[in-house]
Motif scaffolding. Structure first.
Motif, mmCIF file in Angstrom:
data_model
loop_
_atom_site.group_PDB
_atom_site.id
_atom_site.type_symbol
_atom_site.label_atom_id
_atom_site.label_comp_id
_atom_site.label_asym_id
_atom_site.label_seq_id
_atom_site.Cartn_x
_atom_site.Cartn_y
_atom_site.Cartn_z
ATOM 1 N N TYR A 250 0.858 -1.185 0.000
ATOM 2 C CA TYR A 250 0.000 0.000 0.000
ATOM 3 C C TYR A 250 0.892 1.232 0.000
ATOM 4 O O TYR A 250 1.794 1.364 0.816
ATOM 5 C CB TYR A 250 -0.890 -0.007 1.250
ATOM 6 N N SER B 75 -2.939 3.673 -2.958
ATOM 7 C CA SER B 75 -3.017 2.646 -3.997
ATOM 8 C C SER B 75 -2.284 1.401 -3.518
ATOM 9 O O SER B 75 -1.383 1.475 -2.691
ATOM 10 C CB SER B 75 -2.368 3.123 -5.303
ATOM 11 N N TYR B 76 -2.708 0.251 -4.072
ATOM 12 C CA TYR B 76 -2.019 -1.000 -3.793
ATOM 13 C C TYR B 76 -1.195 -1.384 -5.019
ATOM 14 O O TYR B 76 -1.648 -1.237 -6.154
ATOM 15 C CB TYR B 76 -3.020 -2.129 -3.498
ATOM 16 N N TYR B 77 -0.001 -1.862 -4.772
ATOM 17 C CA TYR B 77 0.898 -2.311 -5.827
ATOM 18 C C TYR B 77 1.287 -3.747 -5.530
ATOM 19 O O TYR B 77 1.522 -4.107 -4.374
ATOM 20 C CB TYR B 77 2.153 -1.434 -5.877
ATOM 21 N N GLY C 59 -7.620 -4.506 -10.760
ATOM 22 C CA GLY C 59 -6.645 -3.436 -10.937
ATOM 23 C C GLY C 59 -6.101 -3.429 -12.349
ATOM 24 O O GLY C 59 -6.744 -3.912 -13.279
#
Length: 162
Positions: free
Chosen positions: A85, A89-91, A112
């Motif tokens: 996080y 946003s989450y990557y 996503g």
């Protein structure tokens, strides 16, 4: 004569009292108007207060709901191996190698997509990007492709590369 004098004094006193009575009636009328205005103002303020209390209650419910959602997300995040996080946003940083297409399918299957450069902090180079603050220096795929037309690069959201 004395009676006439007393009568005249009483008439004068009566006239003065009538004037005072008229002034008091005027004052009472004015104060009644002020009272009515204040009562209406009080009713309006009470209604406004009640509306604000209701809005506040709704905001408290929304805050509590958001806090609950955040807590649930944080719980899930502990179980999301490879997801990071960062700035809302989450990557996903895979521990294994995937092709660009496999990586995109993996992301889209989870709601996503590959990363799109949208600020100057992210430095893009052709097919991959090194996001030190996200990936710890690992090479990662980004959402840039020329699959439609060779050497015509565009982002996975359809926007052109600038």
């Amino acid at each position: 004569m004395k009676v006439n004098k007393e009568r005249d004094q009483l008439l004068t006193k009566n006239k003065n009292l009538t004037g005072e009575r008229d002034q008091l009636l005027t004052k009472i009328t004015s104060l009644s108007g002020d009272r009515d205005w204040l009562l209406n103002k009080n009713i309006n303020l009470t209604n406004e207060r009640d509306e604000l209390i209701a809005k506040n209650d709704n905001l408290i419910k929304q805050r509590d709901q958001l806090n609950q959602e955040i807590n649930e997300m944080l719980k899930k995040q502990k179980h999301m191996d490879g997801w990071i996080y960062h700035e809302f946003s989450y990557y996903y940083i895979s521990s294994g190698w995937k092709s660009w297409t496999e990586s995109r399918i993996y992301c889209t299957d989870r709601g996503g997509d590959l990363i799109i450069k949208d600020n100057s902090e992210e430095q893009v180079s052709e097919r991959y990007c090194e996001f030190d603050n996200i990936s710890g220096g690992a090479d990662v795929w980004i959402g840039l492709t020329d699959s439609d037309v060779e050497d015509r690069w565009k982002w996975v959201d359809g926007s052109t590369l600038t």
